[in-house]
Design an enzyme around this catalytic site. Sequence first.
Site, mmCIF file in Angstrom:
data_model
loop_
_atom_site.group_PDB
_atom_site.id
_atom_site.type_symbol
_atom_site.label_atom_id
_atom_site.label_comp_id
_atom_site.label_asym_id
_atom_site.label_seq_id
_atom_site.Cartn_x
_atom_site.Cartn_y
_atom_site.Cartn_z
ATOM 1 N N TYR A 1 0.719 -39.569 15.529
ATOM 2 C CA TYR A 1 -0.360 -39.065 14.679
ATOM 3 C C TYR A 1 -0.976 -37.820 15.315
ATOM 4 O O TYR A 1 -0.494 -37.322 16.339
ATOM 5 C CB TYR A 1 -1.394 -40.167 14.425
ATOM 6 C CG TYR A 1 -0.791 -41.369 13.720
ATOM 7 C CD1 TYR A 1 -0.121 -41.205 12.499
ATOM 8 C CD2 TYR A 1 -0.855 -42.652 14.259
ATOM 9 C CE1 TYR A 1 0.461 -42.286 11.852
ATOM 10 C CE2 TYR A 1 -0.277 -43.736 13.611
ATOM 11 C CZ TYR A 1 0.379 -43.546 12.407
ATOM 12 O OH TYR A 1 0.960 -44.605 11.769
ATOM 13 N N GLN B 1 -10.121 -48.959 14.009
ATOM 14 C CA GLN B 1 -9.274 -47.915 14.576
ATOM 15 C C GLN B 1 -9.609 -46.607 13.877
ATOM 16 O O GLN B 1 -9.571 -46.550 12.644
ATOM 17 C CB GLN B 1 -7.796 -48.213 14.323
ATOM 18 C CG GLN B 1 -7.264 -49.434 14.996
ATOM 19 C CD GLN B 1 -5.738 -49.410 14.996
ATOM 20 O OE1 GLN B 1 -5.123 -48.542 15.600
ATOM 21 N NE2 GLN B 1 -5.131 -50.353 14.298
ATOM 22 N N PRO C 1 -3.933 -56.848 11.482
ATOM 23 C CA PRO C 1 -2.960 -56.921 10.389
ATOM 24 C C PRO C 1 -2.501 -55.541 9.925
ATOM 25 O O PRO C 1 -3.221 -54.556 10.073
ATOM 26 C CB PRO C 1 -3.732 -57.627 9.273
ATOM 27 C CG PRO C 1 -5.168 -57.363 9.565
ATOM 28 C CD PRO C 1 -5.281 -57.282 11.060
#
Lengths: 735, 280
Positions: free
Chosen positions: A575, A494, A413
Amino acid sequence: MKILIIGGGPGGLYSGFLLKKADPTHEITLLERNPPDATYGWGVVFSERTLSTFQEVDSETYQDITKHFVRWDAIDVQYHDHTIRSGGHVFAGISRKLLLNILQKHCREVGVRMKFGVEVSDLSDFGDFDLIIAADGVNSFVRKTYESIFQPSVTLENAKFIWFGTDKVFDAFTFLFCENEHGLFQAHCYPFDSNTGTCIVECEQATCQRAGLEKASEAESIAYCEKLFAQALGGHRLLSNKSSWINFPTVRNKTWRHKNIVLLGDAVHTAHFSIGSGTKLAMEDAIALVRALERHRDVETALTDYEIERKPVTETIQNAAQQSLTYFENVKRYFHLEPMQFVFHLLTRSERVSYENLRLRDSRYADAIDRWFMGSAVGTSKNGDRAGDAPRPMGNAFPLRGVKLANRVVWAPTAPYSAREGMPNDRHQARLGERWLREVGLVMTEPAAVSPEGRITPGCAGIYRAEHVAAWARIVASIHDSSLSQSPTKIAIQLAHSGRRGSTRPRWEGLDRPLRDGNWPLFSASPLPYTPLSQVPKEMGAADREKVRKDFIQAAEMADQAGFDMIQLHFAHGYLLASFLSPLTNQRSDGYGGSLDNRMRYPLEVFDAVRAVWPETKPIAVAISATDWSKGGTELQDAVVIARMLQARGCDLVTVLAGQTTIQAEPAYGPCFLTRFSDRVRNEARIATMVAGHITTADQINTILAAGRADLCIIDPPGDPPGNPPSDPPSDPPS
Amino acid sequence: MKVGIGLPTTILGTDRALILEWARRADEGRYSTLGIFDRFAYDSFEPLTTLAAAAAVTERIRLATTILTGPLHNTAMLAKAAASVDALSGGRLVLGLALGAREADYKVAGVEYRSRGRRLSEQLGALRSYWEENTFGPKPSRPGGPELLVGGTSEPAFARMARYANGYLHGGGPPRAFARAAEKARAAWFDAGRPDKLHLWGMGYYALGEDAVEAGIGYMKDYYSFAGPFADRITAGLLTTPNAIAEFIQGYQEAGCDELLLFPTVGNITQLTRLAEAVG
Ligand SMILES: Cc1cc2nc3c(=O)[nH]c(=O)nc-3n(C[C@H](O)[C@H](O)[C@H](O)COP(=O)(O)OP(=O)(O)OC[C@H]3O[C@@H](n4cnc5c(N)ncnc54)[C@H](O)[C@@H]3O)c2cc1C
Ligand SMILES: Cc1cc2nc3c(=O)[nH]c(=O)nc-3n(C[C@H](O)[C@H](O)[C@H](O)COP(=O)(O)O)c2cc1C
């Protein structure tokens, strides 16, 4: 109306017949340069759906055509000494010559004036016609005459092909793959009457050259291919018809009409023969044109109407054809797949046929796929045992080191941006444990920062303080406990560092917008701001690199303490670690910039460090941007190399994402938009992949998995995204 | 799904009386939103100015630019103008922005055409900053300023939308075309990691009544004459019967549209009445 039709192929003849039938007062002249029974090529194929259209439009021609049909319902693929059959497809074939003869007969009966042996070379002779239909085929002279208006593009595709007949009677649409010292050849074979069939042979240009076929005579080409496919032909011959090796021309046109002149059939669009749609399209064009002319009194309006109706349809088919031909051009990539999967991949190559389609057509074939998939998933028997005892592909377990995912569906999500000082809370727990929980094999957290500066927004969760471990442990336990099935849902975290995308506002206010106040300093591979309004990051020095590496190590240790089953390291979406990977964002001149090896150096140092502390029995996934969608950036072939490097270091799974490396990227969004990237990475680097990219249905997942385009699928919930932003957005800067 | 109606401000002959009457009647009716087009180099009304006038004679209905050609405007002045309409309407403004399809608009306005995509992206970010930071008044009614929509069909349009806006505005066409674009918009939205709800807007054109169809077609052909064959295509989609409108609405609803705006092609107040009868 006075109507001229140029070209007596299926498109021209069918238009002439239908027009005259609709209104016998039309004066119709059809000009064809060849004699009535001269024709190139052999047979054409129609699907059931096309035929029912023909029936609706005119039952007499339909009956005449279908009387002569050979019908079959199977597709056979011969590959690596296996023949695999899938049924229920329903095709019908007819010789082109017979089709033309039937259409000619009907044209004659209704009174279309046909003149054969007349080549049109100047349109100015036809100034008094109300309507000119250019059905003059792929090399259309009319199209060339008004090039500036139609704005055609003709692309010669890479592969070489030749169109033969054969007296071998195949009882299915048959794909043959055959490799010799010159390279790989494939043949597409289908019957069209009780003793003859079509056999199209295709190979790479280089293979054609190596085999000396480009300059070979027709007889030499036949001899070569007969020998090559001797086994499949079983002693039968290949038949020629002025056959030669050519490149397939894909024709497109911006505009289809000019004043009272209209293009139709191959003149205006072609679709690679591997999806066998050219004749069908030409005849459907004819139907649409005749209907449009019935609807509108004004010819030009009718022609526009025809173009509006047909263009999107042909574009869809052309897209499918493009995917199909790209597949065949690269088919060697898939030669490592086992026959069952290879064939499923072939059948679903253009994304127009799905797992459920195939199951509907032939449930035994689909059952066999399920059994094979289950067998390969648990690494036991290749073909399963009994019918109906295997789950759909997505229902199979997936082992990664000592962790067994109960199935192939992953729920990851979007972040709620509700953390304070990196602490995940009830909102995280609720979202991760949403309605999906009981059905998925894996849930994955938002990118959790390995340090306060590594957060994207102040509301991002992290894993860098002792309290975080307990908070995550609670969430991990709730996921493990609340699962209904015997093998509990697994949970991955993550680990990420935002790099130059840090210090921004929660994403409901827009992406990458720096904080109003309390911004923290950023660093990145090179001092380039993410957006023109972003902070300029500091170029990472040795001390920074060491600090971040240690942060990742600490985060991995904490993740283990919290009980996570898996880690995904974030090397994507611009990132921190991604900024090293892409040449667009890494302009360093030290050992960490330049070549791909150098650009991978730091991300791999982090990977190695994490792998060293993360328990041997638990897997690590790495997310990469498989393309930057931007000139000069990472491209798919680089992604394959990156995946190989990761695999060599012990990475278990590559998660395929794309873009967001820079804001200049031009992503192509749509359903399953990342699947083709995953397909390439998985099948070239031979590493397990997890794919995202707007996958919303079980059918999509089963199709992706059974074809070997990915091993795990991250789903987007169907319909609306989650909900409204929280009313109390946090805004604490890192201390 | 909500249904809104467009103002006839790009139709020849439209005047103050028609615009104000149209706005008032739409406000009294059940429509959710009044939409307005932007076409600079054409005989038409400026959208924000017109919406300010509409704001003065309406109480309830939302006022949306669908769309405004963002890069034609100086961003700070646009931020102020939008904030003003927002204040004058009591927070009813929805600001839809896109690139605009015509080079001529840029030429006449004396604004560079080439870099318009990049400028629109920057503009979207900057608008929010002006509103949030209260660089100047009036203070927007919602924190962060009016709802932003982005339109356009090119691939970058979807990424731009997901990065900066609250929703996507589709430029018209059959429900199938909308559904395809909506899937792209959703894909972009999830890919961007947006946690909030994506708003999907659609639009269509209508001309109701035997006396109106021809005029409607004439208007469409003229309005889109810059677009070549596309003009005929979009004209062919003109909704001319209550049945066609009902089907269109249902199709959009099924495709997941949140708000559908129906635009008149004939500048006569009877068109508003007829639509009200058709939509029920
Ligand atoms: C290898 C291969 C396999 C194929 N397999 C299939 C299949 O299985 N199923 C399928 O549906 N389709 C298939 N096709 C496609 C199919 O052959 C064409 O798409 C189809 O014939 C198009 O019809 P048409 O009427 O537009 O053009 P054509 O059939 O090409 O007819 C054009 C006619 O115009 C005539 N002509 C051209 N210029 C002039 C001129 N200046 N004056 C007078 N006459 C002129 C030509 O002589 C020709 O007879 C295949 C094509 C290829 C190359
Ligand atoms: C809902 C919608 C309404 C539009 N209305 C206008 C308009 O009023 N004025 C205008 O100049 N362009 C209008 N356009 C065209 C867009 O500005 C844009 O140029 C077009 O969609 C193609 O842009 P793209 O290449 O970015 O997709 C509209 C587009 C959409 C999607």
